[in-house]
Design an enzyme around this catalytic site. Structure first.
Site, short mmCIF file in Angstrom:
data_model
loop_
_atom_site.label_atom_id
_atom_site.label_comp_id
_atom_site.label_asym_id
_atom_site.label_seq_id
_atom_site.Cartn_x
_atom_site.Cartn_y
_atom_site.Cartn_z
N LYS A 116 47.34 34.06 36.08
CA LYS A 116 47.66 33.22 37.23
C LYS A 116 47.31 31.77 36.98
CE LYS A 116 46.87 35.33 41.19
NZ LYS A 116 46.05 36.09 42.17
N GLU A 200 40.90 27.28 43.27
CA GLU A 200 41.88 26.66 44.18
C GLU A 200 41.17 26.22 45.45
OE1 GLU A 200 45.02 29.42 45.15
OE2 GLU A 200 46.05 29.12 43.25
N ARG A 292 58.06 41.75 38.93
CA ARG A 292 58.47 43.14 39.08
C ARG A 292 59.12 43.31 40.45
NH1 ARG A 292 54.58 44.15 42.99
NH2 ARG A 292 52.66 43.02 42.60
P1 ADP Z 1 47.02 38.70 44.37
O1 ADP Z 1 47.38 38.51 42.93
O2 ADP Z 1 45.83 39.54 44.56
O3 ADP Z 1 48.21 39.08 45.19
P2 ADP Z 1 47.28 36.00 45.45
O4 ADP Z 1 46.95 34.79 44.66
O5 ADP Z 1 48.71 36.31 45.64
O6 ADP Z 1 46.52 37.24 44.82
O7 ADP Z 1 46.57 35.88 46.86
C1 ADP Z 1 46.49 36.97 47.75
C2 ADP Z 1 46.30 36.44 49.16
O8 ADP Z 1 45.11 35.63 49.25
C3 ADP Z 1 47.41 35.54 49.65
O9 ADP Z 1 48.47 36.28 50.21
C4 ADP Z 1 46.70 34.69 50.68
O10 ADP Z 1 46.57 35.39 51.90
C5 ADP Z 1 45.33 34.53 50.08
N1 ADP Z 1 45.23 33.29 49.28
C6 ADP Z 1 45.39 33.16 47.95
N2 ADP Z 1 45.21 31.91 47.54
C7 ADP Z 1 44.91 31.18 48.64
C8 ADP Z 1 44.58 29.81 48.89
N3 ADP Z 1 44.49 28.91 47.92
N4 ADP Z 1 44.30 29.45 50.17
C9 ADP Z 1 44.36 30.34 51.17
N5 ADP Z 1 44.65 31.64 51.00
C10 ADP Z 1 44.92 32.07 49.76
P1 ADP Z 2 52.99 43.89 46.46
O1 ADP Z 2 53.27 42.63 47.17
O2 ADP Z 2 54.16 44.41 45.70
O3 ADP Z 2 52.33 44.89 47.30
P2 ADP Z 2 50.46 43.97 45.21
O4 ADP Z 2 49.79 42.92 44.39
O5 ADP Z 2 49.83 44.34 46.49
O6 ADP Z 2 51.93 43.46 45.38
O7 ADP Z 2 50.60 45.27 44.29
C1 ADP Z 2 51.61 46.24 44.36
C2 ADP Z 2 51.07 47.57 43.99
O8 ADP Z 2 50.46 47.54 42.74
C3 ADP Z 2 50.06 48.07 44.96
O9 ADP Z 2 50.28 49.43 45.12
C4 ADP Z 2 48.74 47.77 44.31
O10 ADP Z 2 47.76 48.71 44.68
C5 ADP Z 2 49.10 47.89 42.86
N1 ADP Z 2 48.39 46.95 42.00
C6 ADP Z 2 48.38 45.60 42.09
N2 ADP Z 2 47.67 45.06 41.11
C7 ADP Z 2 47.20 46.07 40.37
C8 ADP Z 2 46.39 46.16 39.19
N3 ADP Z 2 45.93 45.10 38.58
N4 ADP Z 2 46.12 47.40 38.71
C9 ADP Z 2 46.61 48.48 39.32
N5 ADP Z 2 47.37 48.46 40.41
C10 ADP Z 2 47.66 47.28 40.95
#
Ligand code: ADP
Ligand code: ADP
Ligand code: MG
Length: 465
Positions: A116, A200, A292
């Protein structure tokens, strides 16, 4: 077109892929673990093979076993679904080396976007706004402190390899930074085997707005509008909808253009999602790109009428996108509720068990994606998502009413689920008015759960005249 696709996944997404393949006359090979012998994906595929014991590490993450199955069955392509191996660049590369078409972007693209911290750099270089923060990884607490002073508290420390809301900690001031650093690192190592962190600024009261992207091998990149995924519990999505109430047509066009620019800069091919946070003042910031098919992809399918999984298969076969940007028209409103086998009363602890009775909602504008059937086991080894209930209606309010009705029809017996909570969210004033941010559910959870309890008591009273 493709002839035979191996599906390296299980549950509802495996069924979703099988269905798309059947409609395109493509044969499917399902793989299953010892826990999934009687699972629906193993029954519905053209052929199915056991790839190992129940533990995911030994089966759905067992690259060797999956590749051997694909070659033994003479598949020409592999679909990774979501989760499991779907964002593993080495696996994507190995598929191609073995002569299989990988249904997704190349390993190199997955690698660039999968970290990321490096995805941020890529977006920034493409002129896409990113949240103020570090340029790439942060090496120690001292550097984190300097950066936090520069961008201003509160800040988030995030795992470069993170996903599913894990490996992220907030620090409100210099005092809490050290602890946030240790905790984020420990979780990053435990969940992803990688201790790299980046920083961030925390965007306060944001919406999570993501854009669905489709790109073919001829260089066409198109977006299919947004999904608002701001109903989250601990940074995990629970309810998603499209279109978002927070976007004006101008902002939608601007964000869509930014999402396409990010995908183009990455050399993206296939289905992908560009995620943003949108602050209340209308500023949007790139946070990550998921390389994906997404859990919530059907929301976009309902409002655009485009089958995203079929499109993924076409792209993998080398065909051009079957639509242009101008062809994409968003009609009506769609909502998805993720139904998990978990107990909201016990901190949402996963609750696997036997499905003793199942009744799924139906009727106009309702879609349920699930691999459940009466009698099936929900295994403790995998994700607790058991069904996705979706509705589509001409307007947002009609969609909300339709979702209430659908959740009232849904009966899942044998283990607790979050369905009663989802039903209450559909009645909550803020949700109905469309005025919520990513903090809404965590802030209102106690009140909503108290209402769920009250409803349960009333229902019990009804049954005993
Ligand atoms: P993941 O890879 O676990 O999906 P993300 O970077 O997409 O992580 O962040 C997951 C959630 O965390 C976002 O949907 C948002 O709600 C919150 N989030 C992430 N980054 C920020 C940020 N800089 N400020 C506020 N909320 C954030
Ligand atoms: P989405 O927006 O598609 O839900 P998520 O980040 O929540 O994106 O992940 C999608 C699916 O993959 C979920 O079922 C979550 O539990 C699984 N998942 C996400 N990141 C990982 C990881 N690093 N290892 C295993 N499973 C993951
Ligand atoms: Mg995310």
């Amino acid at each position: 077109m493709l002839k035979r696709v191996l599906i390296a996944n299980r549950g509802e997404i495996a069924l979703r892929i099988i269905r798309a393949c059947r409609e395109l006359d493509i044969e499917t090979v399902a793989v299953w673990s010892a826990a999934d012998e009687s699972a629906l994906h193993a029954q519905m595929a053209t052929r199915s093979l056991c790839i190992g014991p129940a533990k995911a590490a030994d089966s759905y993450l067992n690259q060797k076993a999956i590749l051997s199955a694909a070659l033994a069955c003479r598949c020409d392509a592999l679909h990774p679904g979501y989760g499991f191996l779907s964002e593993n660049p080495d696996f994507a590369g190995r598929c191609v080396q073995a002569g299989l078409k990988y249904i997704g972007p190349s390993g190199d693209v997955i690698r660039k976007l999968g970290s990321k911290a490096s995805a941020r750099a890529l977006a920034r270089n493409a002129g896409v706004p990113v949240v103020p923060g570090s340029d790439g990884p942060v090496k120690d607490v001292r550097q984190a402190r300097e950066l936090a002073e520069a961008v201003g508290y509160p800040v988030l420390l995030k795992a470069s390899a993170g996903g599913g809301g894990r490996g992220m900690r907030q620090a409100d001031d210099a005092q809490s930074l050290e602890r946030a650093w240790q905790e984020a690192r420990a979780e990053a190592v435990a969940c992803f085997g990688d201790d790299e962190l980046y920083l961030e600024k925390l965007v306060v009261h944001p919406r999570h707005i993501e854009f669905q992207i489709m790109a073919d091998t001829q260089g066409h990149v198109v977006h299919l509008g947004e999904r608002d995924c701001s109903i989250q519990r601990r940074r995990q999505k629970l309810v998603e909808e499209s279109p978002s109430k927070a976007l004006t047509p101008a902002l939608r066009a601007e964000m869509g253009t930014a999402a396409v620019a990010a995908a183009k800069a990455a050399g993206y091919v296939g289905a992908g999602t560009v995620e943003f946070v949108l602050s209340p003042d209308g500023q949007f910031y790139f946070i990550e790109m998921n390389t994906r098919i997404q859990v919530e992809h059907p929301v976009t399918e309902l409002v655009t009428g485009i089958d995203l999984v079929k499109e993924q298969l076409r792209i993998a076969a080398g065909l051009p996108l079957s639509f242009t940007q101008e062809d994409v028209q968003v009609k009506g409103h769609a909502i998805e509720c993720r139904i998990n086998a978990e107990d909201p009363e016990r901190d949402f602890m996963p609750c696997p068990g036997t499905t003793t009775f199942l009744h799924l909602p139906g009727g106009p504008g309702v879609r349920v994606d699930t691999a459940l059937y009466t009698g099936c086991e929900v295994s403790p080894y995998y994700d607790s998502l058991v069904a996705k209930v979706l509705v589509h209606a001409p307007t947002r309010l009609e969609a909300v009413r339709r979702m209430r009705r659908a959740l009232e029809e849904l009966i899942i017996e044998g283990y607790p689920t979050n369905a009663p909570l989802a039903h209450l969210i559909m009645h909550d004033r803020s949700f109905v008015q469309g005025q919520y941010d990513t903090g809404y559910l965590d802030q209102n959870l106690d009140r909503l759960l108290d209402l769920v309890r009250t409803c349960d008591h009333l229902m019990e009273g009804e049954e005993k005249p």
